[in-house]
Motif scaffolding. Structure first.
Motif, short mmCIF file in Angstrom:
data_model
loop_
_atom_site.label_atom_id
_atom_site.label_comp_id
_atom_site.label_asym_id
_atom_site.label_seq_id
_atom_site.Cartn_x
_atom_site.Cartn_y
_atom_site.Cartn_z
N LEU A 62 49.41 41.50 39.89
CA LEU A 62 48.40 40.83 40.73
C LEU A 62 48.58 39.33 40.62
CD1 LEU A 62 45.25 43.07 40.07
CD2 LEU A 62 47.11 43.35 41.74
N ARG A 63 47.49 38.57 40.68
CA ARG A 63 47.58 37.12 40.58
C ARG A 63 46.60 36.62 39.52
NH1 ARG A 63 43.70 37.03 44.98
NH2 ARG A 63 45.10 37.70 46.63
N ALA A 64 46.71 35.33 39.19
CA ALA A 64 45.88 34.79 38.10
C ALA A 64 44.40 34.78 38.49
CB ALA A 64 46.35 33.38 37.74
N GLU A 65 44.09 34.39 39.73
CA GLU A 65 42.70 34.29 40.18
C GLU A 65 42.39 35.45 41.12
OE1 GLU A 65 41.05 30.09 40.78
OE2 GLU A 65 43.15 29.89 41.36
N LEU A 66 41.30 36.13 40.83
CA LEU A 66 40.84 37.25 41.65
C LEU A 66 39.34 37.10 41.89
CD1 LEU A 66 42.67 40.15 39.79
CD2 LEU A 66 43.39 39.10 41.93
N LEU A 67 38.91 37.45 43.09
CA LEU A 67 37.49 37.40 43.40
C LEU A 67 36.82 38.75 43.23
CD1 LEU A 67 37.40 35.12 46.59
CD2 LEU A 67 37.07 34.49 44.20
N TYR A 68 37.54 39.83 43.53
CA TYR A 68 36.96 41.16 43.43
C TYR A 68 37.23 41.72 42.03
CZ TYR A 68 37.40 40.41 48.46
OH TYR A 68 37.35 39.87 49.72
N THR A 69 36.74 41.05 41.03
CA THR A 69 37.04 41.43 39.64
C THR A 69 36.38 42.75 39.25
OG1 THR A 69 35.19 40.01 38.95
CG2 THR A 69 37.43 39.06 38.87
N ASP A 70 35.38 43.20 39.98
CA ASP A 70 34.74 44.47 39.67
C ASP A 70 35.47 45.66 40.31
OD1 ASP A 70 32.78 43.16 38.24
OD2 ASP A 70 31.42 42.99 39.95
N HIS A 71 36.52 45.37 41.07
CA HIS A 71 37.22 46.44 41.79
C HIS A 71 38.73 46.27 41.64
CE1 HIS A 71 33.35 47.38 43.68
NE2 HIS A 71 33.23 46.09 43.92
N ILE A 72 39.19 46.06 40.42
CA ILE A 72 40.62 45.85 40.16
C ILE A 72 41.48 47.03 40.64
CG2 ILE A 72 42.34 45.47 38.37
CD1 ILE A 72 40.59 43.04 39.01
N PRO A 73 41.07 48.29 40.41
CA PRO A 73 41.93 49.41 40.87
C PRO A 73 42.20 49.38 42.37
CG PRO A 73 40.28 50.21 39.32
CD PRO A 73 39.91 48.80 39.63
N LEU A 74 41.30 48.79 43.15
CA LEU A 74 41.52 48.77 44.59
C LEU A 74 42.70 47.87 44.98
CD1 LEU A 74 37.86 48.70 46.00
CD2 LEU A 74 39.43 50.63 45.72
N TYR A 75 43.01 46.87 44.16
CA TYR A 75 44.19 46.06 44.43
C TYR A 75 45.45 46.93 44.36
CZ TYR A 75 41.53 41.68 44.03
OH TYR A 75 40.64 40.65 44.22
N TYR A 76 45.53 47.77 43.34
CA TYR A 76 46.69 48.64 43.19
C TYR A 76 46.73 49.70 44.28
CZ TYR A 76 47.08 46.40 38.64
OH TYR A 76 47.21 45.47 37.63
N PHE A 77 45.55 50.19 44.67
CA PHE A 77 45.51 51.14 45.79
C PHE A 77 46.01 50.47 47.06
CE2 PHE A 77 43.30 52.79 49.52
CZ PHE A 77 43.63 54.13 49.46
N ALA A 78 45.61 49.21 47.27
CA ALA A 78 46.05 48.49 48.47
C ALA A 78 47.56 48.28 48.48
CB ALA A 78 45.33 47.14 48.56
N ILE A 79 48.14 47.98 47.32
CA ILE A 79 49.59 47.78 47.24
C ILE A 79 50.33 49.06 47.63
CG2 ILE A 79 51.52 47.37 45.65
CD1 ILE A 79 49.68 45.49 44.09
N PHE B 11 52.00 39.79 42.64
CA PHE B 11 53.22 39.87 41.84
C PHE B 11 53.54 38.53 41.15
CE2 PHE B 11 53.56 43.35 44.82
CZ PHE B 11 54.02 44.39 44.02
N GLN B 12 52.49 37.84 40.70
CA GLN B 12 52.69 36.61 39.95
C GLN B 12 52.98 36.94 38.49
OE1 GLN B 12 49.36 33.98 40.47
NE2 GLN B 12 49.67 33.76 42.68
N PRO B 13 53.83 36.15 37.82
CA PRO B 13 54.16 36.42 36.42
C PRO B 13 53.06 35.94 35.48
CG PRO B 13 55.34 34.49 37.17
CD PRO B 13 54.61 35.02 38.38
N HIS B 14 53.02 36.54 34.31
CA HIS B 14 52.13 36.12 33.22
C HIS B 14 50.66 36.09 33.66
CE1 HIS B 14 55.95 35.01 31.50
NE2 HIS B 14 56.14 34.06 32.40
N VAL B 15 50.18 37.20 34.20
CA VAL B 15 48.79 37.30 34.63
C VAL B 15 48.10 38.40 33.83
CG1 VAL B 15 49.20 36.42 36.95
CG2 VAL B 15 49.44 38.86 36.50
N LYS B 16 46.79 38.37 33.85
CA LYS B 16 46.01 39.33 33.07
C LYS B 16 46.24 40.75 33.56
CE LYS B 16 41.25 40.42 31.72
NZ LYS B 16 39.82 40.01 31.82
N TYR B 17 46.24 40.94 34.89
CA TYR B 17 46.45 42.25 35.47
C TYR B 17 47.86 42.30 36.07
CZ TYR B 17 41.37 42.42 35.09
OH TYR B 17 40.08 42.37 34.61
N PRO B 18 48.74 43.14 35.58
CA PRO B 18 50.13 43.18 36.04
C PRO B 18 50.23 43.37 37.55
CG PRO B 18 49.85 44.55 34.09
CD PRO B 18 48.47 44.13 34.52
#
Length: 270
Positions: A172-189, A163-170
């Motif tokens: 989330l955060r500016a730096e991500l390691l699992y860039t090939d699995h972005i939907p899983l971040y939202y599933f985890a939330i 929930f960081q502001p002004h990031v590429k993926y709403p």
């Protein structure tokens, strides 16, 4: 676990034993990442730890008579203490970390586990009063809601740094390691919030057999929640270590160096 021979991953087994011993001696030494990380794993084993008493009793009276070992007014405090031992350890660790660092965030984190202890205490009291819709039921629902919101907020902002502001993926955060699995971040939330509120399945009245089924479902889902929590938590820890140059081989210099100014004939002093 205690097999002394160098088979079946002896190093891993002994590391786990050593880590558990460290948990039981929390407050006597500096708290490191592995200590509070392992404590959080055990906080997701409330159902398993509370069943230790049931297992010991069933072993003593005979497994065919295990229903006689159901918690009574005399035994539920022992069951509660077994279940809450990891929460007590995390409270002690949070206080120790505050004493060592004087950071108020550790006290806030400790407050989360205290809220969890009160929530489970009110639940056990409500259950052993017959699961009636009385004052203890309202008290349990109140602290269940507080603890779920408290813990979810800590997961998102502190453990996961989301929930960081002004990031590429709403969200989330500016730096991500699992860039090939972005939907899983939202599933985890989403799943993290839902499972934090899994205690609502205990509210509808049911038979004893259905209640045991609910225990299994809630305990199993909590272990799955912790499993996915680990991936993003360790990712956040790794990124934090990188920001503090604890996991890099080269620290960037505070000035630029232009190779064009360095000539072959220059001396070492130059």
């Amino acid at each position: 676990m205690f097999d002394p021979f160098n088979i079946f991953f002896k190093g891993s087994r002994y590391w786990l034993i050593k880590s558990i011993v460290k948990l039981l001696t929390s407050g006597t030494r500096r708290v490191e990442f592995a200590d509070f990380w392992m404590g959080d794993q055990f906080c997701s084993l409330v159902v398993t730890l509370s069943d230790l008493y049931l297992f010991a009793c069933a072993y003593a009276v005979g497994f065919e008579k295990w229903r006689k070992c159901g918690s009574t007014a005399k035994t539920w405090p022992a069951v509660f203490i077994l279940a809450m031992l990891p929460f007590l350890i995390r409270v002690v660790q949070s206080i120790k970390r505050y004493v060592d660092s004087r950071l108020n965030t550790h006290l806030i984190n400790g407050g989360k586990y205290l809220c969890g202890i009160i929530y489970y205490l009110s639940y056990y009291i409500w259950r052993h009063q017959g699961s009636l819709r009385n004052t203890s039921f309202a008290f349990w629902c109140l602290f269940g809601t507080l603890y779920s919101v408290y813990a979810s907020a800590w997961d998102f902002w502190m453990d996961w740094s989301l929930f960081q502001p002004h990031v590429k993926y709403p969200f989330l955060r500016a730096e991500l390691l699992y860039t090939d699995h972005i939907p899983l971040y939202y599933f985890a939330i989403i799943s993290n919030i839902l499972i934090r509120f899994i205690w609502v399945i205990y509210i509808p009245s049911s038979s004893a057999s259905n209640m045991y089924l609910r225990f299994f479902i809630a305990g199993f889902l909590e272990m799955l929640r912790r499993w996915q929590w680990n991936f993003i938590r360790l990712e956040n820890e790794h990124l934090g270590n990188m920001d503090q140059y604890r996991v890099t081989r080269e620290v960037p210099l505070p000035y630029s160096f232009n190779d064009n100014h360095h000539h072959i004939g220059d001396s070492d002093d130059d």
